[in-house]
Scaffold this active site. Structure first.
Site, short mmCIF file in Angstrom:
data_model
loop_
_atom_site.label_atom_id
_atom_site.label_comp_id
_atom_site.label_asym_id
_atom_site.label_seq_id
_atom_site.Cartn_x
_atom_site.Cartn_y
_atom_site.Cartn_z
N CYS A 113 0.81 -1.23 0.00
CA CYS A 113 0.00 0.00 0.00
C CYS A 113 0.84 1.27 0.00
O CYS A 113 0.31 2.37 -0.17
CB CYS A 113 -0.95 -0.01 1.19
SG CYS A 113 -1.94 -1.49 1.28
N HIS A 239 -3.16 6.90 3.14
CA HIS A 239 -3.65 5.65 2.55
C HIS A 239 -5.02 5.35 3.17
O HIS A 239 -5.19 5.42 4.39
CB HIS A 239 -2.66 4.53 2.84
CG HIS A 239 -3.20 3.18 2.52
ND1 HIS A 239 -3.80 2.89 1.31
CD2 HIS A 239 -3.26 2.03 3.25
CE1 HIS A 239 -4.20 1.64 1.32
NE2 HIS A 239 -3.89 1.09 2.48
N ASN A 269 -10.31 -0.15 0.82
CA ASN A 269 -8.85 -0.08 0.77
C ASN A 269 -8.39 -0.58 -0.60
O ASN A 269 -8.59 -1.74 -0.93
CB ASN A 269 -8.29 -0.96 1.89
CG ASN A 269 -6.78 -1.00 1.92
OD1 ASN A 269 -6.11 -0.63 0.97
ND2 ASN A 269 -6.24 -1.48 3.03
O1 UT7 Z 1 -3.65 -1.41 3.77
C1 UT7 Z 1 -3.12 -1.67 5.03
C2 UT7 Z 1 -3.73 -2.84 5.59
N1 UT7 Z 1 -4.89 -2.81 6.40
C3 UT7 Z 1 -5.22 -1.99 7.41
O2 UT7 Z 1 -4.75 -0.92 7.62
C4 UT7 Z 1 -6.27 -2.50 8.34
C5 UT7 Z 1 -5.97 -2.16 9.78
N2 UT7 Z 1 -6.93 -2.75 10.71
C6 UT7 Z 1 -8.24 -2.40 10.74
O3 UT7 Z 1 -8.68 -1.56 9.97
C7 UT7 Z 1 -9.11 -3.03 11.79
O4 UT7 Z 1 -8.31 -3.76 12.69
C8 UT7 Z 1 -10.21 -3.96 11.19
C9 UT7 Z 1 -11.27 -3.14 10.51
C10 UT7 Z 1 -9.59 -4.92 10.21
C11 UT7 Z 1 -10.88 -4.75 12.32
O5 UT7 Z 1 -11.42 -3.86 13.29
P1 UT7 Z 1 -11.18 -4.14 14.83
O6 UT7 Z 1 -11.87 -3.08 15.57
O7 UT7 Z 1 -9.69 -4.27 15.03
O8 UT7 Z 1 -11.96 -5.49 15.03
P2 UT7 Z 1 -11.38 -6.92 15.50
O9 UT7 Z 1 -10.57 -7.53 14.42
O10 UT7 Z 1 -10.78 -6.77 16.86
O11 UT7 Z 1 -12.73 -7.72 15.63
C12 UT7 Z 1 -13.72 -7.36 16.59
C13 UT7 Z 1 -14.87 -8.33 16.46
C14 UT7 Z 1 -14.44 -9.80 16.49
O12 UT7 Z 1 -15.42 -10.52 17.19
P3 UT7 Z 1 -15.18 -10.97 18.70
O13 UT7 Z 1 -13.94 -11.78 18.67
O14 UT7 Z 1 -15.03 -9.68 19.47
O15 UT7 Z 1 -16.42 -11.75 19.01
C15 UT7 Z 1 -14.47 -10.19 15.05
O16 UT7 Z 1 -14.70 -11.58 14.86
O17 UT7 Z 1 -15.54 -8.14 15.21
C16 UT7 Z 1 -15.63 -9.39 14.52
N3 UT7 Z 1 -15.56 -9.13 13.09
C17 UT7 Z 1 -16.67 -8.86 12.36
N4 UT7 Z 1 -17.96 -8.74 12.68
C18 UT7 Z 1 -18.81 -8.41 11.69
C19 UT7 Z 1 -14.48 -9.11 12.30
N5 UT7 Z 1 -14.84 -8.81 11.04
C20 UT7 Z 1 -16.18 -8.64 11.06
C21 UT7 Z 1 -17.14 -8.31 10.07
N6 UT7 Z 1 -18.43 -8.20 10.43
N7 UT7 Z 1 -16.78 -8.07 8.79
#
Ligand code: UT7
Length: 312
Positions: A113, A239, A269
């Site tokens: 990215c 980004h 993204n």
């Molecule tokens: O280009 C560079 C690369 N990428 C990035 O910069 C991404 C950087 N990271 C992020 O943007 C965030 O970490 C995410 C958007 C990917 C995830 O957000 P988060 O607030 O860190 O959520 P999490 O991964 O901690 O997940 C929280 C909860 C989990 O459930 P439990 O374990 O709390 O029950 C996940 O299983 O949300 C759940 N979850 C979802 N729920 C509904 C994960 N993906 C989804 C989804 N829909 N799509």
């Protein structure tokens, strides 16, 4: 500060749009989660279009806007981690499609990215000649083919698109870059050659923490290098991965949020295409008047990061 100037930009979007509601019919997710956690509402996804098709569309638009002829291009750099083939490079196919001269370098590079920022520095280092004073940079991504559509933690995040920038060397105007890489390949990778898993895998939390640390660090490094202050910057173009990342970077920097351009709600993204398409939209919205200073920052797999100050 002598360096690069962007003369024109272009973008090319696949026609198909996937909304958050569409995704909620494919995996266990919903619009509310995606919107509040990321800011993304929809993304464009290829449905038959190849990387080269998007690259041709974006590059052609930039050349048309600049009224520059193909024979005036002295170098072509495509940034992508999703080329159509391991080889030949997208850039080789694009050079032929655009009718560029045969005596110029045309190659792909992969800095994930951060690709567009790396490409600016590379283009600045290439020896552009008087008769071919322009370099063409194209960030082109078909991330949908590396997406595991059953993995809700990644499939809601990415989109396909290409963005192009036609650049030239200029004697006046602000330009500086800052690039880096720490080799941390664990939290974010995409398999391929010899790897059974060819999809993007990500520890979102780790990438998030890295991003909110590296954006302010890169901004500070650029300001120090250029002798400019935060107040001298008219727009920050990060980004576009997650609105919460951009908001927390703005807060850490104590910079006004309205100076941070956002279009991830409509594209998701798009990796190395995200910054050139943002610049293209900003140009169309009349934000990039002569003298305006933008500070762009990218971060991604590798981990890589990069930033650039550009004056319009
Ligand atoms: O280009 C560079 C690369 N990428 C990035 O910069 C991404 C950087 N990271 C992020 O943007 C965030 O970490 C995410 C958007 C990917 C995830 O957000 P988060 O607030 O860190 O959520 P999490 O991964 O901690 O997940 C929280 C909860 C989990 O459930 P439990 O374990 O709390 O029950 C996940 O299983 O949300 C759940 N979850 C979802 N729920 C509904 C994960 N993906 C989804 C989804 N829909 N799509």
């Amino acid at each position: 500060m002598k360096g690069l100037h962007i003369k024109a930009t272009g973008r090319c979007l696949p026609k198909k749009i996937l909304t958050n509601d569409d995704l909620s019919r494919m995996v266990d997710t919903n619009d509310e989660w995606i919107t509040t956690r990321t800011g993304i509402k929809q993304r464009h996804i290829c449905d038959g279009e190849r990387n080269i098709d998007l690259a041709i569309g974006a590059a052609t638009r930039a050349l048309e806007k600049a009224a520059v002829r193909p024979e005036e291009i002295g170098a072509l750099v495509v940034t992508t981690f999703t080329p159509d083939y391991y080889t030949p490079a997208v850039a080789c196919l694009l050079a032929k499609a655009l009718g560029l001269s045969h005596d110029i370098p045309a190659f792909d590079m992969n800095a994930a990215c951060s690709g567009f920022l790396y490409a600016l520095q590379v283009a600045n280092g290439l020896l552009l000649q008087e008769e071919r004073p322009y370099a063409l940079i194209v960030g082109s991504e078909v991330i949908s083919k590396t997406t595991d559509w059953s993995d809700r933690s990644t499939c809601v995040l990415f989109g396909d698109v290409a963005g192009a920038a036609l650049v030239e060397r200029r004697e006046v105007g602000a330009f500086c870059t800052a690039l880096g890489c720490d080799g941390n390949a664990v939290p974010l990778y995409c398999g391929g050659a010899g790897d059974e898993d060819r999809f993007i895998r990500m520890d979102g939390g780790e990438v998030f923490k890295f991003a909110v640390r590296i954006i302010p660090q890169t901004v500070e490094a650029l300001l120090q290098k250029s002798g400019l202050t935060l107040a001298d910057i008219d727009y920050f173009v990060c980004h576009q991965a997650n609105k919460r990342i951009i908001d927390s970077a703005a807060k850490k920097l104590k910079a006004p949020q309205e100076k941070f351009f956002i279009n991830l709600d409509r594209y998701g993204n798009t990796s190395s295409a995200s910054i050139p398409i943002a610049l293209d939209e900003m140009g169309e919205a009349g934000l990039l008047k002569p003298g305006v200073k933008t500070l762009c920052v990218g971060f991604g797999a590798g981990f890589t990061w990069g930033g650039a100050i550009l004056e319009w």
